[in-house]
Structures are given as structure tokens and as C-alpha cells.
Design a protein around this motif. Structure first.
Motif: not given
Length: 346
Positions: A237-263
Motif C-alpha cells: 500500500f502507498r500512502v499520500d503523503p508519504p510522511s504518514r507512512l511511518p506512523k501507520i507502520h508503528q500503529e499497526v506493529s503495536t496493535l499486532h503485538q497487543v493482539y498477539s498477547q490478547a487475541p
């Protein structure tokens, strides 16, 4: 990476040394729904009484005599659940629960018989919980082109909450890309095309293997790699503007880790009444005080002996011409012929 334990069944439970039949190792957020005693594994352990535990992810049968003899069947392996007649060593021919499963390229059949006569409990509970599992697959399975969007809004699942909605996200599955909207929730990631809502993808965290930012011919892209169970897809997925990309990546990574602990598996089921032990519901049988009133005898034999309920005194002897003998005087209404008929009948 999330372990797909709900997609496996084993002949023995791994990493567990149960002290009783009710104790076995459960995965995170796996919960017991019902525990049913006196269940026989008619297919593999005919004649052995055991306990069937129904959780939100699987069925576990454990032998009463030896806890090392057990079964664990994930709902994801189940093809069908039916009721047929089985031949139990304890109950004989009786209705039993047939569970047909598939693992890799092999099929397996399990037969569970309730040894409590007339109890349909294992039929109703297992079928209802499996139905709840089948109707909640969006929590666990990757879905393409599903009916999940209505009027530009995501249709939320129970317990699902949207954390971020991002517009201006391009799906790079085609050469030119498709502009759409990105939803990030506590259960999954959803993208759909703005011009065609039915062109969408739902990716549960349970099926995500990794997320990262990678260069593509369209520039920096947010890349999601799914597990082999869901097809090993690589979605960009490409995000416009590209400056929002790191924030989305960080949010998804964090939620993925939280889900792994409490699915959140989405299998919601409650029994109508809390299950009680047999000893708690067993009550002593009260002693009945019954006065038995006998009806007046109507046949000659009973009439002869029923003088106020018993014969108290002998009556005076009289001569009986038909016999040529002296006999005890008969009661009124009784003849020698009646007595001979009673003796012949007896």
C-alpha cells in the motif's frame, strides 16, 4: 508470528502434565465453555469413560482412568458434525456425535457417545459452539471482496473498534494502483477502493506474519506479509503523503503485538444455565408415607379369606350333601361349586 494452534489437532496435548481431567494447557484468550462428564471416545477408546471439554477454539476429550489418553480437535479442522447411531461397549447401539475432520491431506473421524441416557447436551453444545466459530471467521481469516463496506463505512464486528481511518491509500496490487481508504482496528486491517466498495481486503492480525516499509516502483510502500495458512500473500500500500507512512507502520506493529498477547477470536457463546457438578444437583430421595387401601375382593377365593381382613374364628361344621361330609359353614353367597372353581383356576 501468531501460532495457528486452532488449526491443529493432536493425539496428545503438548507441554502439559495435567493433575486432573479438567486441567490442560490453553492458549491465550482460550476459554472453557462447557465440561461434560461421562463421554466415551467410541472410535478410538470404545468402552472408556472420559470428559469432554468444549472451548471457544477446540474440543478436548480426556480419559477418566488415564489423563495421558486424550484428544484435541481444533474447530478449523472440522468438516462436518452429524448425529448417527454408534455401537458403544457401555451403552450398546445409541445416538452419537460424529465429527469429521481434515488435517493436511488426511481425513479423520471421531465419535463421541454420551453415557448418560437421554442427555442431548454434547449434541447441542458442540454444534452450537462450532456454528459460532464458523460465523465469526472475519476475526481470524483473510477475506477478499467481502460484504464488509456499506456507504463508505466499515461494518464493525462485535468487540471491534476503529483506531484510525486513513484516506488516500493506494493498493499496489495492479500496475496502475487503486485509490482507496484504509481502516485500522483492534482486530484487523481493512482496505477498500473508493470507486468500488466490493473491491476490498480484510486482514486479521492473526494472519499477519510481518509488516514493514519497503521501496517499490511507486515509491515507499507499506507491505503486509500474511501467514502460510492464509495463502502467504504480500500486499503493498502507498500512502499520500508519504510522511504518514511511518506512523501507520508503528500503529499497526503495536496493535499486532497487543493482539498477539490478547487475541480476540470472536467466538461468543454462553450456556443458558451454569454447569453444576452432579453432587451439587443430587438430592436424597424422600421416604413416602403411603397408606394402601385394598379394594374389596370380588372373587370367591378372596371372599372366603376376607373376614374383616382376616379369618378370626372357625365357624360351626354343617353337613354338605354334595360331598357327604361335614364342612365348615360357608359365608353367605358362597357355594361349594364356587370354591371348586377357585381351586381349579389356581
Amino acid at each position: 508470528m501468531l501460532i495457528q494452534t486452532c488449526a491443529l489437532f493432536e493425539r496428545t496435548l503438548a507441554k502439559t502434565s495435567p493433575q486432573s481431567r479438567s486441567e490442560f494447557q490453553m492458549r491465550k484468550n482460550e476459554s472453557r465453555i462447557d465440561i461434560i462428564d461421562s463421554i466415551e471416545d467410541t472410535k478410538g477408546n470404545n468402552g472408556e469413560r472420559g470428559q469432554l471439554t468444549v472451548t471457544n477454539l477446540r474440543l478436548v476429550w480426556c480419559c477418566s482412568k488415564n489423563v495421558k489418553i486424550n484428544l484435541s480437535i481444533g474447530y478449523n479442522c472440522i468438516i462436518s458434525i452429524t448425529i448417527h447411531t454408534a455401537n458403544s461397549r457401555i451403552r450398546g447401539p445409541t445416538q452419537a456425535l460424529y465429527v469429521l475432520t481434515k488435517f493436511n491431506s488426511s481425513r479423520f473421524e471421531f465419535i463421541f457417545t454420551n453415557l448418560v441416557k437421554g442427555s442431548p447436551r454434547h449434541f447441542t453444545t458442540v454444534q452450537a459452539v462450532h456454528r459460532a466459530y464458523e460465523t465469526s471467521k472475519l476475526y481470524r481469516d483473510l477475506k477478499l471482496r467481502g460484504a464488509i463496506i456499506r456507504d463508505g463505512e466499515l461494518l464493525l464486528l462485535p468487540q471491534e473498534e476503529v483506531t484510525t481511518k486513513t484516506s488516500g491509500v493506494w493498493n499496489l496490487s495492479s500496475d496502475q494502483g487503486n485509490l482507496g481508504t484504509f481502516y485500522i482496528t483492534n482486530v484487523r486491517i481493512v482496505w477498500f477502493a473508493n470507486l468500488a466498495e466490493n473491491f476490498n481486503v480484510s486482514i486479521p492480525y492473526q494472519q499477519i506474519k510481518s509488516v514493514r516499509i519497503r521501496d517499490s516502483k511507486f515509491g515507499p510502500a507499506f507491505v503486509i506479509e500474511t501467514s502460510s495458512h492464509s495463502g502467504s500473500y504480500v500486499l503493498g500500500f502507498r500512502v499520500d503523503p508519504p510522511s504518514r507512512l511511518p506512523k501507520i507502520h508503528q500503529e499497526v506493529s503495536t496493535l499486532h503485538q497487543v493482539y498477539s498477547q490478547a487475541p480476540i477470536f470472536g467466538v461468543e457463546f454462553q450456556t443458558e444455565e451454569p454447569v453444576q457438578d452432579l453432587g451439587d444437583v443430587t438430592v436424597p430421595t424422600p421416604q413416602d408415607y403411603i397408606e394402601i387401601i385394598e379394594e374389596e375382593a370380588t372373587d370367591a377365593f378372596a371372599a372366603y379369606y376376607a373376614d374383616g381382613g382376616m379369618k378370626n374364628v372357625d365357624r360351626k361344621p354343617v353337613f354338605e350333601p354334595s360331598l357327604g361330609l361335614a364342612v365348615e359353614k360357608l359365608r353367605d353367597g358362597v357355594t361349594i361349586d364356587n370354591l371348586w372353581n377357585c381351586i381349579s383356576f389356581q
